[in-house]
Write an enzyme that holds these catalytic residues in place. Structure first.
Site, PDB file in Angstrom:
ATOM      1  N   HIS A   1      67.032  55.806  77.783  1.00  0.00           N
ATOM      2  CA  HIS A   1      67.160  57.270  77.849  1.00  0.00           C
ATOM      3  C   HIS A   1      68.236  57.707  76.868  1.00  0.00           C
ATOM      4  O   HIS A   1      69.367  57.217  76.943  1.00  0.00           O
ATOM      5  CB  HIS A   1      67.532  57.693  79.275  1.00  0.00           C
ATOM      6  CG  HIS A   1      68.056  59.087  79.377  1.00  0.00           C
ATOM      7  ND1 HIS A   1      67.405  60.182  78.844  1.00  0.00           N
ATOM      8  CD2 HIS A   1      69.179  59.583  79.946  1.00  0.00           C
ATOM      9  CE1 HIS A   1      68.112  61.273  79.081  1.00  0.00           C
ATOM     10  NE2 HIS A   1      69.202  60.935  79.748  1.00  0.00           N
TER      11      HIS A   1
ATOM     12  N   GLU B   1      70.533  58.029  86.451  1.00  0.00           N
ATOM     13  CA  GLU B   1      69.095  58.172  86.190  1.00  0.00           C
ATOM     14  C   GLU B   1      68.287  56.996  86.725  1.00  0.00           C
ATOM     15  O   GLU B   1      67.132  56.801  86.338  1.00  0.00           O
ATOM     16  CB  GLU B   1      68.830  58.347  84.685  1.00  0.00           C
ATOM     17  CG  GLU B   1      69.473  59.554  84.051  1.00  0.00           C
ATOM     18  CD  GLU B   1      68.946  60.910  84.535  1.00  0.00           C
ATOM     19  OE1 GLU B   1      68.086  60.931  85.436  1.00  0.00           O
ATOM     20  OE2 GLU B   1      69.432  61.927  84.031  1.00  0.00           O
TER      21      GLU B   1
HETATM   22  P1  13P Z   1      74.775  57.986  83.505  1.00  0.00           P
HETATM   23  O1  13P Z   1      76.115  57.774  82.876  1.00  0.00           O
HETATM   24  O2  13P Z   1      74.862  58.149  85.005  1.00  0.00           O
HETATM   25  O3  13P Z   1      73.779  56.915  83.098  1.00  0.00           O
HETATM   26  O4  13P Z   1      74.207  59.384  83.004  1.00  0.00           O
HETATM   27  C1  13P Z   1      74.086  59.659  81.653  1.00  0.00           C
HETATM   28  C2  13P Z   1      72.960  60.606  81.380  1.00  0.00           C
HETATM   29  O5  13P Z   1      72.606  60.747  80.239  1.00  0.00           O
HETATM   30  C3  13P Z   1      72.300  61.332  82.486  1.00  0.00           C
HETATM   31  O6  13P Z   1      71.101  61.885  82.042  1.00  0.00           O
END
Ligand code: 13P
Length: 217
Positions: free
Chosen positions: A99, A80
């Protein structure tokens, strides 16, 4: 900039990523956390797909905000990254982005339903209704654009069929937003199940918004 100068930022990102996981806002390796490294044009961001249980400080990626390139060799940064970069570009006032896939926020995300100001504290923390960004697939530039647009000047945004993104001047405050948003969504979803939540009166919305503007600096 010497590598040792990044260790404080790497540690702070790791600490908040583990707190997010321990608070149940994500499971396994879901979600991601980043923070600006002040005055450098760089961010520290969690790596892609490494479970929080085993994530270490040296796996936190250092990325140039402008180019999106890794500053030092290491694991791939979060998928992200486009959304993190878009939010830092759109909002010079923010210093951290979190997030999550928090459960009650995710219920609203699946329903594509915004989280309106139904609790006094919510307007003070979030600055208004938490809107739902138009759907785009995870990790894409389109999702990044949609998230930045729907975030506006508020402290968070719901990602349709996905989760949310919370922002703040620093990691502790972005994390507080993430916790508060899930707590508020839990009340709102429960209230929707047994009745019709009552909106706050306009003067409370105005007072709350004024407090938000003062505390988000
Ligand atoms: P990442 O492990 O690449 O950060 O992705 C996790 C995620 O929640 C994607 O929306």
């Amino acid at each position: 900039m010497a590598a040792s100068l990044f260790s404080g930022s790497r540690r702070a990102v790791l600490v908040h990523a583990k707190k997010m996981w321990e608070a149940g806002l994500v499971v396994a390796s879901a979600g991601n956390v980043s923070a600006r490294i002040p005055g450098s044009g760089l961010i520290a961001i969690t790596p892609a797909s490494i479970p929080y249980e085993v994530m270490t400080e040296d796996q936190i990626a250092i990325v140039d905000l402008e180019s999106g390139e890794l500053r030092e060799p290491g694991p791939r940064p979060s998928s992200e990254l486009p959304t993190h970069r878009a939010l830092y570009a759109a909002r010079p006032d923010i210093g951290a982005v979190i997030h999550t896939h928090a459960p009650h926020v995710s219920v609203l995300a699946v329903l594509r339903q915004p989280l309106p100001p139904v609790l006094d504290e919510m307007i003070v923390y979030f600055g208004g209704t938490i809107e739902v960004a138009r759907y785009a697939f995870t990790g894409t530039d389109q999702l990044a654009r949609n998230a930045a647009e729907a975030l506006g000047d508020r402290a968070g945004v719901i990602l349709a069929n996905h989760g949310n993104v919370c922002v703040g001047p620093d990691l502790p405050r972005a994390f507080q937003i993430a916790l508060t948003m899930e707590a508020t969504a839990r009340v709102y979803v429960a209230a929707l199940g047994i009745g019709s939540p009552v909106a706050l009166p306009d003067d409370s919305l105005l007072s709350g918004r004024a407090l938000y503007e003062r505390r988000r600096i």
